[in-house]
Design a protein around this motif. Structure first.
Motif, short mmCIF file in Angstrom:
data_model
loop_
_atom_site.label_atom_id
_atom_site.label_comp_id
_atom_site.label_asym_id
_atom_site.label_seq_id
_atom_site.Cartn_x
_atom_site.Cartn_y
_atom_site.Cartn_z
N GLU A 4 -29.06 -1.96 0.02
CA GLU A 4 -27.75 -1.43 0.40
C GLU A 4 -27.07 -2.35 1.41
OE1 GLU A 4 -26.28 2.85 2.00
OE2 GLU A 4 -27.73 2.83 0.35
N THR A 9 -24.16 -1.90 -3.14
CA THR A 9 -25.58 -2.14 -3.36
C THR A 9 -25.80 -3.45 -4.07
OG1 THR A 9 -26.05 0.23 -3.48
CG2 THR A 9 -27.66 -1.24 -4.49
N LEU A 59 -22.53 2.18 -14.64
CA LEU A 59 -22.39 2.63 -13.25
C LEU A 59 -20.99 3.14 -12.91
CD1 LEU A 59 -24.37 -0.32 -11.68
CD2 LEU A 59 -25.16 2.03 -11.91
N LEU A 81 -21.11 1.78 -4.25
CA LEU A 81 -22.17 2.73 -4.57
C LEU A 81 -23.37 2.53 -3.65
CD1 LEU A 81 -22.36 2.86 -8.48
CD2 LEU A 81 -21.20 4.42 -6.95
N LYS A 82 -23.99 3.62 -3.28
CA LYS A 82 -25.20 3.56 -2.46
C LYS A 82 -26.41 3.41 -3.38
CE LYS A 82 -23.43 6.21 1.41
NZ LYS A 82 -23.40 5.11 2.35
N GLU A 84 -29.14 5.11 -3.79
CA GLU A 84 -29.58 6.32 -4.50
C GLU A 84 -28.71 6.61 -5.72
OE1 GLU A 84 -32.46 7.84 -4.08
OE2 GLU A 84 -32.81 6.34 -2.53
N GLU A 85 -27.40 6.35 -5.61
CA GLU A 85 -26.50 6.55 -6.74
C GLU A 85 -26.82 5.58 -7.88
OE1 GLU A 85 -22.14 7.57 -5.57
OE2 GLU A 85 -22.97 6.28 -3.98
N VAL A 86 -27.07 4.32 -7.51
CA VAL A 86 -27.40 3.30 -8.51
C VAL A 86 -28.72 3.66 -9.21
CG1 VAL A 86 -27.98 0.87 -8.87
CG2 VAL A 86 -26.12 1.48 -7.32
N LYS A 87 -29.73 4.06 -8.44
CA LYS A 87 -31.01 4.46 -9.02
C LYS A 87 -30.84 5.61 -10.00
CE LYS A 87 -34.34 3.20 -5.44
NZ LYS A 87 -35.30 3.74 -4.45
N ARG A 88 -30.05 6.59 -9.61
CA ARG A 88 -29.84 7.76 -10.46
C ARG A 88 -29.13 7.37 -11.76
NH1 ARG A 88 -25.51 10.69 -10.81
NH2 ARG A 88 -24.64 10.06 -8.81
N LYS A 89 -28.09 6.56 -11.64
CA LYS A 89 -27.30 6.18 -12.83
C LYS A 89 -28.07 5.26 -13.77
CE LYS A 89 -22.72 6.96 -10.96
NZ LYS A 89 -21.36 6.46 -10.88
#
Length: 92
Positions: A4, A9, A59, A81-82, A84-89
């Protein structure tokens, strides 16, 4: 693999050009990079453009190639994007 920053990110990627389809293959734990296959050949930036467009579509964010223009190992910035958002997407 993901870091981050103030702008968004950083994502570290290992690209495999000339693949049958463009997709996320998984995570290379040894090199700490996400493995992504792209259909485009590594000629005149085609693979880089396909990689950036693929990630932007997944993303829904601006993606900038920061480092690795002529290498298989790349560093990209996902703006706004943070981690956690990138990991989730990306389902990581």
């Amino acid at each position: 693999m993901l870091k981050e920053t103030q702008e968004g990110t950083l994502i570290y990627v290992l690209v495999k050009p000339n693949a049958k389809k463009t997709e996320i293959e998984g995570v290379d734990t040894w090199k700490k990079r996400i493995r992504i296959s792209v259909k485009a050949p590594p000629v005149k930036g085609k693979a880089n453009r396909e990689l950036v467009n693929f990630l932007q579509g997944l993303l829904n964010a601006e993606v900038i190639l920061v480092r690795g223009e002529t290498s298989r190992e790349k560093e990209l910035l996902i703006k706004g994007l943070k981690v956690e958002e990138v990991k989730r997407k990306l389902n990581l």
